[in-house]
Motif scaffolding. Structure first.
Motif, mmCIF file in Angstrom:
data_model
loop_
_atom_site.group_PDB
_atom_site.id
_atom_site.type_symbol
_atom_site.label_atom_id
_atom_site.label_comp_id
_atom_site.label_asym_id
_atom_site.label_seq_id
_atom_site.Cartn_x
_atom_site.Cartn_y
_atom_site.Cartn_z
ATOM 1 N N UNK A 215 14.890 55.540 23.100
ATOM 2 C CA UNK A 215 16.093 55.644 23.920
ATOM 3 C C UNK A 215 16.768 54.301 24.114
ATOM 4 N N UNK A 216 15.964 53.262 24.379
ATOM 5 C CA UNK A 216 16.524 51.922 24.565
ATOM 6 C C UNK A 216 17.199 51.424 23.295
ATOM 7 N N UNK A 217 16.543 51.642 22.164
ATOM 8 C CA UNK A 217 17.107 51.191 20.885
ATOM 9 C C UNK A 217 18.441 51.879 20.617
ATOM 10 N N UNK A 218 18.525 53.149 20.934
ATOM 11 C CA UNK A 218 19.774 53.883 20.726
ATOM 12 C C UNK A 218 20.888 53.333 21.607
ATOM 13 N N UNK A 219 20.581 53.057 22.870
ATOM 14 C CA UNK A 219 21.587 52.508 23.784
ATOM 15 C C UNK A 219 22.065 51.146 23.291
ATOM 16 N N UNK A 220 21.114 50.286 22.914
ATOM 17 C CA UNK A 220 21.483 48.953 22.417
ATOM 18 C C UNK A 220 22.359 49.073 21.182
ATOM 19 N N UNK A 221 21.968 49.956 20.270
ATOM 20 C CA UNK A 221 22.753 50.129 19.046
ATOM 21 C C UNK A 221 24.165 50.612 19.321
ATOM 22 N N UNK A 222 24.306 51.547 20.240
ATOM 23 C CA UNK A 222 25.626 52.111 20.535
ATOM 24 C C UNK A 222 26.534 51.075 21.190
ATOM 25 N N UNK A 223 26.017 50.370 22.212
ATOM 26 C CA UNK A 223 26.881 49.423 22.936
ATOM 27 C C UNK A 223 27.247 48.236 22.051
ATOM 28 N N UNK A 224 26.304 47.761 21.245
ATOM 29 C CA UNK A 224 26.619 46.642 20.354
ATOM 30 C C UNK A 224 27.547 47.063 19.224
ATOM 31 N N UNK A 225 27.404 48.289 18.752
ATOM 32 C CA UNK A 225 28.307 48.761 17.696
ATOM 33 C C UNK A 225 29.731 48.891 18.225
ATOM 34 N N UNK A 226 29.885 49.504 19.384
ATOM 35 C CA UNK A 226 31.219 49.682 19.955
ATOM 36 C C UNK A 226 31.869 48.339 20.286
ATOM 37 N N UNK A 227 31.111 47.446 20.918
ATOM 38 C CA UNK A 227 31.654 46.128 21.261
ATOM 39 C C UNK A 227 31.950 45.320 20.000
ATOM 40 N N UNK A 228 31.067 45.399 19.007
ATOM 41 C CA UNK A 228 31.283 44.665 17.765
ATOM 42 C C UNK A 228 32.528 45.130 17.045
ATOM 43 N N UNK A 229 32.725 46.437 16.983
ATOM 44 C CA UNK A 229 33.922 46.977 16.334
ATOM 45 C C UNK A 229 35.174 46.540 17.072
ATOM 46 N N UNK B 233 34.244 44.566 27.397
ATOM 47 C CA UNK B 233 33.587 44.239 26.128
ATOM 48 C C UNK B 233 32.414 43.284 26.359
ATOM 49 N N UNK B 234 32.632 42.254 27.173
ATOM 50 C CA UNK B 234 31.541 41.325 27.464
ATOM 51 C C UNK B 234 30.391 42.045 28.163
ATOM 52 N N UNK B 235 30.720 42.946 29.074
ATOM 53 C CA UNK B 235 29.678 43.686 29.788
ATOM 54 C C UNK B 235 28.901 44.592 28.839
ATOM 55 N N UNK B 236 29.588 45.221 27.878
ATOM 56 C CA UNK B 236 28.904 46.077 26.905
ATOM 57 C C UNK B 236 27.866 45.288 26.114
ATOM 58 N N UNK B 237 28.272 44.124 25.618
ATOM 59 C CA UNK B 237 27.323 43.292 24.883
ATOM 60 C C UNK B 237 26.180 42.879 25.805
ATOM 61 N N UNK C 177 34.111 36.878 13.779
ATOM 62 C CA UNK C 177 32.721 36.638 13.390
ATOM 63 C C UNK C 177 31.738 37.246 14.388
ATOM 64 N N UNK C 178 32.066 37.177 15.684
ATOM 65 C CA UNK C 178 31.180 37.772 16.695
ATOM 66 C C UNK C 178 31.111 39.280 16.520
ATOM 67 N N UNK C 179 32.260 39.903 16.274
ATOM 68 C CA UNK C 179 32.264 41.344 16.053
ATOM 69 C C UNK C 179 31.474 41.727 14.819
ATOM 70 N N UNK C 180 31.699 40.998 13.722
ATOM 71 C CA UNK C 180 30.958 41.276 12.494
ATOM 72 C C UNK C 180 29.469 41.027 12.695
#
Length: 244
Positions: free
Chosen positions: A209-223, A182-186, A23-26
């Motif tokens: 730039x900030x939005x892109x970084x947030x999106x990338x790290x949360x996407x990778x950690x979520x997956x 993973x915890x650090x990425x989030x 659920x956290x990943x999703x």
């Protein structure tokens, strides 16, 4: 002399960080995709954004995380098996994220139309999220602390009796590094969130730039959390079978 086989009294240690991880990943993936939808709506007012659909998604995931996180936070079920720290690591973080998702679900249910019809839906959402961004940033700092504890004390290592993950039981730093990462990425995305929200209220370009970084790290950690949680349905069942 052969080492004594590991035995766990599962009746006294209910374990449900499988569904929590899933659920956290999703949830992380959903937040990223919803954010992308809002950015697309800002560029094209004819773009379709189903706030009802997102409200249901956040509500379902938030309910799972809030219920399991609250139970783990208040009852400490993992302590019976010798893992009391897992109640903090998984229980409190799931509770925090779950309540945030429930808040987003309620807001979209009640105010989704106002959001999508706003002249700048991204700035509108940022203004709404600004008060909660302080808590999100604080959660990010706590995730950094969890990651540091994971490395320092070599946490997260699976016992040899657990399939797949147990292969690395003799090398606890491997899983400690993976999970702590993973915890650090989030945490990176959460700490940057208040800064991004402040910039998005006035100038989208300044926050790109900030939005892109947030999106990338949360996407990778979520997956990663999603796939790891799904895999753990096999590995945890195997651990239960091997240690009953």
């Amino acid at each position: 002399m052969a080492a004594e086989a590991l035995k766990i009294d599962w009746a006294t240690m209910p374990t449900y960080n499988t569904i929590m991880s899933l659920a956290a990943g999703a949830g992380l993936l959903a937040v990223v995709i919803f954010g992308r939808d809002l950015l697309r709506l800002r560029r094209n007012k004819d773009a379709a954004v189903s706030t009802d659909g997102w409200s249901m998604a956040f509500g379902v995931l938030g309910l799972i995380l809030t219920a399991t996180g609250l139970h783990m936070t208040l009852t400490w079920p993992m302590a019976a098996g010798g893992f009391p720290f897992d109640n903090i690591i998984f229980g409190e973080t799931s509770l925090g994220f779950g309540v945030l998702l429930l808040g987003a679900a309620f807001y979209l249910w009640r105010r989704g139309g106002a959001l999508t019809s706003a002249p700048d839906p991204v700035a509108f959402a940022a203004t709404t999220a600004r008060p909660l961004s302080l808590f999100i940033g604080g959660l990010g700092l706590s995730l950094f602390a969890i990651a540091a504890a994971g490395i320092t004390y070599q946490l997260f290592a699976a016992p040899a009796e657990e399939p797949i993950s147990g292969t690395f039981a003799a090398y606890p730093m491997i899983e400690a590094t993976f999970m702590s990462g993973l915890f650090a990425l989030v945490g990176v995305g959460a700490v940057l969130f208040p800064v991004a929200v402040a910039k998005l209220r006035t100038s989208g370009a300044a926050a790109a730039g900030l939005v892109k970084v947030i999106g990338v790290v949360w996407f990778l950690a979520g997956l990663a959390f999603l796939l790891f949680g799904a895999m753990n349905y096999f590995t945890h069942i195997g651990l239960i079978v091997h240690t009953m």
